[in-house]
Design a protein around this motif. Structure first.
Motif, PDB file in Angstrom:
ATOM      1  N   ARG A 133       8.205  10.461   2.155  1.00 33.92           N
ATOM      2  CA  ARG A 133       9.243  10.869   1.212  1.00 33.92           C
ATOM      3  C   ARG A 133      10.367  11.627   1.913  1.00 33.92           C
ATOM      4  NH1 ARG A 133       8.861  13.706  -4.476  1.00 33.92           N
ATOM      5  NH2 ARG A 133      10.520  15.247  -4.329  1.00 33.92           N
ATOM      6  N   GLU A 134      10.004  12.515   2.844  1.00 31.09           N
ATOM      7  CA  GLU A 134      11.028  13.287   3.557  1.00 31.09           C
ATOM      8  C   GLU A 134      11.906  12.372   4.408  1.00 31.09           C
ATOM      9  OE1 GLU A 134       9.027  16.304   5.741  1.00 31.09           O
ATOM     10  OE2 GLU A 134       8.197  17.302   3.955  1.00 31.09           O
ATOM     11  N   ARG A 135      11.289  11.395   5.077  1.00 36.13           N
ATOM     12  CA  ARG A 135      12.059  10.454   5.882  1.00 36.13           C
ATOM     13  C   ARG A 135      12.974   9.609   4.999  1.00 36.13           C
ATOM     14  NH1 ARG A 135       8.026   6.873   8.921  1.00 36.13           N
ATOM     15  NH2 ARG A 135       9.979   5.943   9.665  1.00 36.13           N
ATOM     16  N   LEU A 136      12.456   9.186   3.847  1.00 38.22           N
ATOM     17  CA  LEU A 136      13.251   8.364   2.933  1.00 38.22           C
ATOM     18  C   LEU A 136      14.430   9.155   2.374  1.00 38.22           C
ATOM     19  CD1 LEU A 136      13.690   5.764   1.338  1.00 38.22           C
ATOM     20  CD2 LEU A 136      12.103   6.651  -0.404  1.00 38.22           C
ATOM     21  N   GLN A 137      14.192  10.406   2.005  1.00 35.71           N
ATOM     22  CA  GLN A 137      15.287  11.235   1.487  1.00 35.71           C
ATOM     23  C   GLN A 137      16.387  11.408   2.527  1.00 35.71           C
ATOM     24  OE1 GLN A 137      12.835  14.606   0.256  1.00 35.71           O
ATOM     25  NE2 GLN A 137      13.509  14.323  -1.868  1.00 35.71           N
ATOM     26  N   ALA A 138      15.994  11.618   3.763  1.00 36.65           N
ATOM     27  CA  ALA A 138      16.986  11.777   4.831  1.00 36.65           C
ATOM     28  C   ALA A 138      17.830  10.508   4.961  1.00 36.65           C
ATOM     29  CB  ALA A 138      16.291  12.102   6.149  1.00 36.65           C
ATOM     30  N   LEU A 185       4.887   1.194   4.989  1.00 34.93           N
ATOM     31  CA  LEU A 185       3.694   0.730   5.710  1.00 34.93           C
ATOM     32  C   LEU A 185       3.587   1.375   7.082  1.00 34.93           C
ATOM     33  CD1 LEU A 185       3.572  -3.078   4.808  1.00 34.93           C
ATOM     34  CD2 LEU A 185       2.169  -1.219   3.889  1.00 34.93           C
ATOM     35  N   ASP A 186       4.729   1.678   7.692  1.00 32.21           N
ATOM     36  CA  ASP A 186       4.707   2.344   9.001  1.00 32.21           C
ATOM     37  C   ASP A 186       4.223   3.785   8.903  1.00 32.21           C
ATOM     38  OD1 ASP A 186       5.653   0.054  10.180  1.00 32.21           O
ATOM     39  OD2 ASP A 186       7.757   0.689  10.145  1.00 32.21           O
ATOM     40  N   ALA A 187       4.247   4.335   7.682  1.00 32.84           N
ATOM     41  CA  ALA A 187       3.847   5.731   7.496  1.00 32.84           C
ATOM     42  C   ALA A 187       2.412   5.885   6.995  1.00 32.84           C
ATOM     43  CB  ALA A 187       4.803   6.402   6.497  1.00 32.84           C
ATOM     44  N   SER A 227       0.854  -1.190   0.000  1.00 31.60           N
ATOM     45  CA  SER A 227       0.000   0.000   0.000  1.00 31.60           C
ATOM     46  C   SER A 227       0.883   1.231   0.000  1.00 31.60           C
ATOM     47  CB  SER A 227      -0.920   0.017   1.224  1.00 31.60           C
ATOM     48  OG  SER A 227      -1.692   1.214   1.231  1.00 31.60           O
ATOM     49  N   LEU A 228       0.555   2.176  -0.855  1.00 28.75           N
ATOM     50  CA  LEU A 228       1.289   3.445  -0.919  1.00 28.75           C
ATOM     51  C   LEU A 228       0.630   4.525  -0.086  1.00 28.75           C
ATOM     52  CD1 LEU A 228       2.110   3.584  -4.745  1.00 28.75           C
ATOM     53  CD2 LEU A 228       3.435   2.562  -2.887  1.00 28.75           C
ATOM     54  N   GLY A 229      -0.562   4.248   0.471  1.00 30.06           N
ATOM     55  CA  GLY A 229      -1.250   5.249   1.275  1.00 30.06           C
ATOM     56  C   GLY A 229      -1.748   6.410   0.442  1.00 30.06           C
ATOM     57  N   THR A 230      -2.142   7.475   1.115  1.00 30.34           N
ATOM     58  CA  THR A 230      -2.614   8.683   0.438  1.00 30.34           C
ATOM     59  C   THR A 230      -1.424   9.532   0.002  1.00 30.34           C
ATOM     60  OG1 THR A 230      -2.684   9.921   2.491  1.00 30.34           O
ATOM     61  CG2 THR A 230      -4.687   8.715   1.866  1.00 30.34           C
ATOM     62  N   PRO A 231      -1.616  10.457  -0.920  1.00 27.01           N
ATOM     63  CA  PRO A 231      -0.520  11.355  -1.309  1.00 27.01           C
ATOM     64  C   PRO A 231       0.052  12.125  -0.121  1.00 27.01           C
ATOM     65  CG  PRO A 231      -2.302  11.493  -2.902  1.00 27.01           C
ATOM     66  CD  PRO A 231      -2.809  10.644  -1.772  1.00 27.01           C
ATOM     67  N   GLU A 232      -0.802  12.502   0.840  1.00 29.68           N
ATOM     68  CA  GLU A 232      -0.328  13.248   2.005  1.00 29.68           C
ATOM     69  C   GLU A 232       0.615  12.388   2.854  1.00 29.68           C
ATOM     70  OE1 GLU A 232      -3.752  14.834   0.188  1.00 29.68           O
ATOM     71  OE2 GLU A 232      -3.569  12.876   1.191  1.00 29.68           O
ATOM     72  N   ALA A 233       0.221  11.136   3.110  1.00 27.76           N
ATOM     73  CA  ALA A 233       1.067  10.233   3.896  1.00 27.76           C
ATOM     74  C   ALA A 233       2.366   9.943   3.152  1.00 27.76           C
ATOM     75  CB  ALA A 233       0.321   8.936   4.181  1.00 27.76           C
ATOM     76  N   ARG A 234       2.261   9.844   1.831  1.00 27.03           N
ATOM     77  CA  ARG A 234       3.453   9.552   1.038  1.00 27.03           C
ATOM     78  C   ARG A 234       4.433  10.721   1.041  1.00 27.03           C
ATOM     79  NH1 ARG A 234       0.752   7.583  -2.731  1.00 27.03           N
ATOM     80  NH2 ARG A 234       1.051   9.004  -4.473  1.00 27.03           N
ATOM     81  N   ARG A 235       3.911  11.937   1.085  1.00 23.21           N
ATOM     82  CA  ARG A 235       4.796  13.100   1.130  1.00 23.21           C
ATOM     83  C   ARG A 235       5.604  13.108   2.434  1.00 23.21           C
ATOM     84  NH1 ARG A 235       0.827  15.800  -2.007  1.00 23.21           N
ATOM     85  NH2 ARG A 235      -0.442  16.324  -0.189  1.00 23.21           N
TER      86      ARG A 235
END
Length: 435
Positions: free
Chosen positions: A177-182, A225-227, A166-174
């Protein structure tokens, strides 16, 4: 032959020997998707470039590097379709198919992407795809996944496995995304050039990398999934319950992200180990925001697509029943003894075609001895040779020889001949789905 007269790189000819298998695979897929209430829609291969830039996402490999785009004589930017979902959404909006309805649509045809050709991947490739609009529950997600599994079994593929995420909603994915970039920036020295380019523009695609040097960095990345937001988490949980209840095995792959920007919530892939690096056989997911993104009302939607080239390659590789059942070019080959009976032979052939519309009957052309005509009949793959000679015609009979059996040649009247040919024509038509 001059290289200028050969097919372009990545654009393959499908020769007569392979076409029978292609037709068999396509017909089995069509029958399965139609059995679930989907209706066919036929879409143009050429669309305005803006459609794909707005739907797929401008910062994607497809839009940036892979589309066949050009200006027409009016200076308008046009693109050969690289995928089918955007065009299907455009057609549904243009023709009012979403007004008070929940259409289930499927399509099949060529797509175009300028990418490096390899096993199972071409620059002109063919897809079957389907889309469902107006339903937001996990039940339709589960049904589509079960349907696609049935489609693969229908063509004889049983050694594929299902992965979901599951990719979740665009808001959750945003937020994710910040955590992944870090995380990725801490290991930037390990990232390859492609990952560094995606780090700012589309970091989720880094999770899809097959580079073994980055395996450890990807494995230690935070889990999407945790996000998930609460609603998406509940949706994904219910989807898993439905698949479990249906007895459908699956693996949750937290690194499954899909390559197009419009996906949200459920994504899924059927994968195989027999296609090398191109392991995805069929894939899809939700795109609940795309209809609104292209100018319509907010409408939930889910779809899938599968590459026909990859499916055919797997069928051939697995020596599945579909490959064994592919029909020869003709069912019967008419051998004509001398020129005198040719006119009557042609009239007989037309009557047989009238009485047996499914029969594939080829007349010998270009003359030739009795022996040479029988060689042609054998090479055609036909089950039967029909022998038309003046003596038999005078008695109202035709010779019949089973080219694939041990029996002797027999002489039959027209009604008996039709009865004999009906069985092979009907069996061949059933194998190929009719028509």
């Amino acid at each position: 032959m001059s290289s200028s007269l050969q097919s372009l790189r990545g654009f393959a000819d499908i020769l007569p020997g392979a076409s029978a298998l292609w037709r068999d695979v396509e017909q089995r897929l069509r029958r399965t998707v139609s059995a679930y209430g989907y209706q066919e829609i036929r879409l143009p291969v050429l669309e305005r470039t803006e459609l794909f830039a707005r739907s797929i996402g401008e910062i994607t490999d497809i839009v940036e590097k892979e589309m066949y785009t050009f200006e027409d004589r009016n200076g308008e930017s046009l693109t050969l379709r690289p995928e089918g979902t955007a065009g299907c959404v455009r057609a549904a909006l243009q023709h009012g198919l979403l007004h008070g309805a929940q259409p289930r649509l499927w399509y099949m045809g060529p797509m175009f992407r300028y990418e490096r050709p390899q096993k199972g991947r071409f620059r002109q490739f063919h897809q079957i795809g389907a889309e469902v609009f107006g339903l937001d529950g996990p039940d339709v997600d589960a049904e589509m996944i079960l349907m696609t599994g049935r489609m693969l079994r229908a063509i004889g593929l049983t050694d594929v496995r299902l992965e979901i995420n599951s990719l979740g909603t665009p808001e959750a994915r945003r937020a994710y995304r910040e955590r992944l970039q870090a995380h990725l920036r801490k290991h930037e020295d390990v990232l390859d050039d492609d990952a560094r380019r995606r780090l700012e523009s589309n970091p989720l695609r880094v999770l899809d990398s097959k580079n073994p040097a980055m395996r450890e960095v990807i494995a230690s990345a935070p889990s999407l999934l945790d996000a998930l937001d609460e609603e998406s988490e509940a949706h994904f949980g219910r989807l898993r319950e439905l698949l479990d209840a249906a007895g459908q095995p699956y693996t949750v792959n937290e690194r499954l992200v899909r390559g197009l920007d419009y996906y949200s919530r459920t994504v899924f892939e059927w994968v195989s180990d027999r296609l090398g690096a191109q392991g995805t056989v069929l894939a899809g997911g939700r795109y609940d925001g795309l209809v609104a993104q292209l100018g319509g009302r907010a409408t939930p939607a889910i779809g899938f697509a599968a590459g026909i080239e990859r499916l055919v390659a797997l069928v051939v590789d697995a020596e599945a029943d579909a490959a064994e059942g592919a029909a020869p070019a003709v069912d019967a080959y008419m051998v004509i003894m001398g020129e005198a009976p040719r006119g009557e032979a042609m009239r007989l052939a037309e009557r047989l075609r009238d009485r047996l519309p499914a029969l594939r009957l080829q007349l010998n052309s270009g003359g030739g001895s009795f022996k040479s005509q029988f060689k042609r009949a054998d090479r055609s793959g036909a089950r039967y040779a029909l022998i038309v000679a003046e003596e038999e015609l005078a008695e109202g009979r035709v010779g019949l020889k089973d080219l694939r059996g041990e029996g002797d040649q027999v002489r039959l009247d027209e009604d008996a001949l039709v009865g004999q040919l009906a069985a092979v024509a009907t069996r061949r038509d059933d194998i190929n789905g009719g028509g």
